[in-house]
Design an enzyme around this catalytic site. Structure first.
Site, mmCIF file in Angstrom:
data_model
loop_
_atom_site.group_PDB
_atom_site.id
_atom_site.type_symbol
_atom_site.label_atom_id
_atom_site.label_comp_id
_atom_site.label_asym_id
_atom_site.label_seq_id
_atom_site.Cartn_x
_atom_site.Cartn_y
_atom_site.Cartn_z
ATOM 1 C CD GLU A 222 43.785 33.645 35.117
ATOM 2 O OE1 GLU A 222 44.496 32.680 34.778
ATOM 3 O OE2 GLU A 222 44.155 34.495 35.947
ATOM 4 C CG ASP A 269 47.085 35.803 30.927
ATOM 5 O OD1 ASP A 269 47.394 36.850 31.536
ATOM 6 O OD2 ASP A 269 46.559 34.825 31.495
#
Length: 388
Positions: A222, A269
């Protein structure tokens, strides 16, 4: 991830509208105070999710050794296994530590009943970093709990996602909120809910084939390796979304690709810092935001929350119109997948700093996120009647 202010394009609006039919929820029932209390009492999140589960003097290398040697063979109330602390090590893509963390995930799910694992390993071109330019290996891990009897018709999956890689710079960056804690919460959720999901399917085997399965994705790559751009970020998510879009389905199933097997894509997240404020980012999935907020209210009313006297984590009445975040959901969102993005605004103050470590996590906040997300998923999957 990257925060930016967008001009919402007509294309994205059309994509969101095209997902309307697929993202309308089936009949779901929120857990009652009693059901949620029974669920959490039977399987407390702490100490398994405590960043200090191992003593503070334990080194990262010895934590890694415990992880790889079976520290997470499931947990029970008498002998809980650490879920979070083995992830609190630098775990950059292609590194030995990344392999250790993947083994931690795999060992955990291997100990659970009926889960299957899919490995999405690939090599991608990366920009220069550390004097090296060229190719780097990435690995996404996908774990699925699939309803029995669904061989003739592909299952739809409630899909929960977190990235497990950490930033290369600053050197030694751990990324406790970003995203070790979300990964550990997903491990806890799977362990806690598996017996209830299986009990539901066993009770009505004839209807199980049409039920929604559970899919958990630990995404690699990511973070940007040098500087955030469309090509230097979201390596795992971009690869997996493209792969699943290309994997076609016979048209009689009503879903033309594996990508359309996703019932709802829920990305966690930057969770674990104190006093988060999570808005709803997409009007089309605001129903899910409201359900998560309702689960949080139930948890607080039942006395299950450890964070006291603060505003709720989830601000479901706040649908952000002018904030857009590049994160692992984007390659899926742009392909029409319905998304819920569970991320605080503003980002934690430790974001992308060396302070994003276990010492700066709030154990109470991690506990409460585990309760909220697990309780919401239990309601989404209709498990209330199977929780004693």
């Amino acid at each position: 991830m990257r925060l930016r202010l967008p001009n919402i394009s007509g294309l994205l609006k059309l994509l969101a509208l095209s997902a309307l039919v697929s993202c309308l929820p089936s009949q779901r029932r929120q857990l009652t105070d009693f059901q949620l209390s029974a669920l959490i009492d039977s399987h407390p999140p702490l100490p398994a999710l405590s960043p200090n589960y191992y003593t503070k003097t334990t080194t990262a290398s010895s934590r890694s050794a415990q992880s790889s040697s079976g520290a997470s063979n499931g947990q029970n109330n008498n002998n809980p296994a650490a879920l979070l602390t083995p992830i609190l090590i630098p775990r950059t893509p292609g590194s030995e530590n990344a392999t250790i963390v993947r083994n931690h995930f795999t060992t955990h799910f291997d100990a659970l009943s009926n889960w299957t694992a899919v490995t999405d390993a690939f090599t991608a071109t990366v920009p220069e970093y550390g004097g090296v330019m060229g190719m780097l290996n990435f690995t996404n891990l996908i774990f699925r709990l699939t309803p029995p009897g669904s061989d003739d018709m592909p299952s739809r999956y409630l899909t929960l996602v977190a990235h497990y890689d950490s930033k290369i710079s600053p050197f030694g960056f751990i990324g406790a909120t970003d995203s070790a804690a979300p990964c550990a919460i997903l491990m806890y959720l799977a362990e806690t809910l598996t017996p209830y999901i299986l009990a539901r399917w066993k009770a009505d085997i004839s209807a199980a084939a049409d039920d929604t399965g559970l899919q958990i994705i630990f995404m690699d790559g990511e973070e940007a390796l040098v500087e955030w751009s469309d090509k230097d970020s979201l390596y795992g998510a971009r690869h997996l979304a493209e792969l699943w879009e290309a994997e076609r389905r016979p048209s009689q199933f009503g879903r033309l690709s594996v990508l359309q097997d996703i019932d709802l894509f829920v990305l966690l997240d930057l969770l674990g810092a104190d006093s988060p404020s999570v808005p709803c980012f997409f009007e089309i999935t605001s129903w899910a935001c409201r359900d998560i907020a309702e689960t949080e209210a139930t948890a607080r009313n039942a006395g299950l929350a450890k964070t006291k006297g603060r505003k709720p984590f989830v601000q479901s009445d706040n649908v952000m119109q002018n904030v857009f975040i590049d994160d692992d959901h984007m390659p899926f969102l742009t392909r029409g997948t319905p998304v819920v993005h569970v991320i605080p605004i503003p980002f934690p103050t430790v974001w992308h700093t060396m302070d994003d470590d276990g010492a700066h996590l709030s154990s109470d906040a991690v506990h409460d996120w585990a309760v909220i997300v697990t309780g919401w998923v239990a309601g989404y999957l209709g498990l209330g009647d199977f929780i004693a």
